[in-house]
Design an enzyme around this catalytic site. Structure first.
Site, PDB file in Angstrom:
ATOM      1  N   SER A 121      36.123  31.616  36.209  1.00  0.00           N
ATOM      2  CA  SER A 121      35.847  32.850  36.539  1.00  0.00           C
ATOM      3  C   SER A 121      34.985  32.954  37.848  1.00  0.00           C
ATOM      4  O   SER A 121      34.632  31.754  38.304  1.00  0.00           O
ATOM      5  CB  SER A 121      34.942  33.658  35.345  1.00  0.00           C
ATOM      6  OG  SER A 121      34.518  34.622  35.755  1.00  0.00           O
ATOM      7  N   LYS A 171      37.591  32.008  28.036  1.00  0.00           N
ATOM      8  CA  LYS A 171      37.778  32.751  29.090  1.00  0.00           C
ATOM      9  C   LYS A 171      38.682  33.982  28.778  1.00  0.00           C
ATOM     10  O   LYS A 171      38.339  34.980  29.220  1.00  0.00           O
ATOM     11  CB  LYS A 171      38.542  31.771  30.090  1.00  0.00           C
ATOM     12  CG  LYS A 171      39.079  32.586  31.349  1.00  0.00           C
ATOM     13  CD  LYS A 171      37.855  33.127  31.997  1.00  0.00           C
ATOM     14  CE  LYS A 171      38.036  33.553  33.555  1.00  0.00           C
ATOM     15  NZ  LYS A 171      39.287  34.238  33.588  1.00  0.00           N
ATOM     16  N   HIS A 174      35.842  36.111  27.413  1.00  0.00           N
ATOM     17  CA  HIS A 174      35.204  36.604  28.676  1.00  0.00           C
ATOM     18  C   HIS A 174      35.950  37.927  29.591  1.00  0.00           C
ATOM     19  O   HIS A 174      35.349  38.736  29.879  1.00  0.00           O
ATOM     20  CB  HIS A 174      35.008  35.356  29.542  1.00  0.00           C
ATOM     21  CG  HIS A 174      34.652  35.697  31.353  1.00  0.00           C
ATOM     22  ND1 HIS A 174      35.467  36.341  31.946  1.00  0.00           N
ATOM     23  CD2 HIS A 174      33.362  35.747  31.711  1.00  0.00           C
ATOM     24  CE1 HIS A 174      34.954  36.568  33.221  1.00  0.00           C
ATOM     25  NE2 HIS A 174      33.631  36.137  33.035  1.00  0.00           N
ATOM     26  N   ASN A 175      37.095  37.621  29.702  1.00  0.00           N
ATOM     27  CA  ASN A 175      37.908  38.693  30.385  1.00  0.00           C
ATOM     28  C   ASN A 175      37.902  39.907  29.553  1.00  0.00           C
ATOM     29  O   ASN A 175      37.763  41.232  29.830  1.00  0.00           O
ATOM     30  CB  ASN A 175      39.391  38.151  30.622  1.00  0.00           C
ATOM     31  CG  ASN A 175      39.227  37.362  31.742  1.00  0.00           C
ATOM     32  OD1 ASN A 175      38.316  36.784  32.236  1.00  0.00           O
ATOM     33  ND2 ASN A 175      40.292  37.186  32.425  1.00  0.00           N
ATOM     34  N   GLU A 178      34.725  41.607  30.021  1.00  0.00           N
ATOM     35  CA  GLU A 178      35.039  42.239  31.540  1.00  0.00           C
ATOM     36  C   GLU A 178      35.557  43.428  31.566  1.00  0.00           C
ATOM     37  O   GLU A 178      35.190  44.728  32.281  1.00  0.00           O
ATOM     38  CB  GLU A 178      35.874  41.304  32.435  1.00  0.00           C
ATOM     39  CG  GLU A 178      35.810  41.699  33.914  1.00  0.00           C
ATOM     40  CD  GLU A 178      36.872  40.721  34.393  1.00  0.00           C
ATOM     41  OE1 GLU A 178      38.016  41.091  34.768  1.00  0.00           O
ATOM     42  OE2 GLU A 178      36.383  39.561  34.578  1.00  0.00           O
TER      43      GLU A 178
END
Length: 301
Positions: A121, A171, A174-175, A178
């Site tokens: 990221s 990840k 995480h996205n 986001e």
């Protein structure tokens, strides 16, 4: 350290430059002759093929892939694996689905190849000047490569997430987060755009970037976007979906976990392709600022 690097796209090229800045030797391969010529000008060794790249590395070899998720990763591994030996290390720094990573790790480990998943990221700026990395795979390989991760990341910006697949899993989540954060920002600016007041969005974003509870890099990026055009008239607001948010929702359904904010943000991206409004323009502008996701007069590519 001498590293083989496959994939010189927007993220990959910046990461190679970052590695070179830190004194690493990089043997780079890409399907684009122009990209190879350009990276050679930065100090990397261009390889004309995968066999050429592997032949220039010393055992145990370290090969970093930065290619699009899905079939391109499998195709790259198909060409790469016959060239590798037991003990060599392959790292996937792209946004692969963690289930694909689990499958690939099993296939590679059968031949003694160490496979590490590196969720990356930080966008284009991070690739070039210091990223954030979430790493899964064998702990001893992580320990050996920690100096490499440290060179590629901001201080404190990398960590061991667990066994194979965990890096890409974290990840993915995480996205998903986001997605929700950008959607909330877009909706907030949409309220102000439609209010009775003549709000200067750039000034709001500037103030919120300094000392507010919601300050942060995304707020700085939206300020940068409003600095280009206070009404974001250079794009349509159609928001692309690269997959990670959808995978997060699918995983939540499998685990019986309620994630209404992230789910709504994913569905909002689908809706954006049929209706044009200011909140979608804000999210599209954010994606362009941190990831270089291009756009035309009619919307993002």
């Amino acid at each position: 350290m001498k590293i083989g690097f496959i994939g010189l796209g927007k993220m990959g090229f910046g990461m190679v430059e970052n590695l070179l800045d830190h004194g690493h030797e990089v043997v780079a391969f890409d399907l684009s002759p122009e990209a190879l010529q350009k990276v050679a000008g930065r100090g990397a060794e261009p390889a004309v093929s995968l066999p050429d790249m592997v032949s220039r590395l010393e055992a145990p070899r370290v090969v970093w892939m930065m290619v699009p998720a899905g079939d391109p990763v499998d195709a790259t591994l198909s060409g790469l694996l016959p060239l590798l030996d037991k003990g060599d290390i392959v790292l996937d720094g792209g946004n692969s689905h963690y289930r694909d990573t689990l499958r690939r790790s099993g296939e590679l480990s059968a031949g003694g190849i160490r496979y590490m998943d590196v969720g990356t990221s930080g966008g284009l700026e991070g690739a070039r000047n210091g990223a954030c990395m979430m790493i899964g795979g064998e702990r001893d390989v992580f320990d050996v490569l920690s100096p490499l991760f440290g060179d590629l990341c901001v201080p404190g910006g990398f960590g061991y997430m667990g066994g194979s697949g965990s890096g890409h899993f974290v990840k993915m989540v995480h996205n998903g987060i986001e997605y929700g954060m950008m959607q909330a920002m877009g909706e907030g600016f949409d309220i102000m755009e439609n209010s009775r007041f003549s709000i200067d969005h750039l000034e709001v974003a500037r103030v919120w970037s300094n000392g507010s509870v919601i300050r942060g890099w995304l707020m700085e990026l939206v300020a940068k976007a409003f600095g280009r055009d206070g009404k974001l008239g250079y794009l349509s607001g159609e928001i692309a979906d690269s997959g990670e948010g959808r995978w997060t929702v699918e995983t939540a359904l499998e685990e019986n976990v309620s994630i209404p904010v992230i789910a709504d943000a994913v569905f909002r991206r689908y809706r954006s392709r049929s209706n044009d409004n200011f909140s979608d323009k804000v999210v599209a502008a954010l994606r362009n600022e941190f990831g270089g996701h291009g756009f035309t007069a009619s919307g993002p590519r």
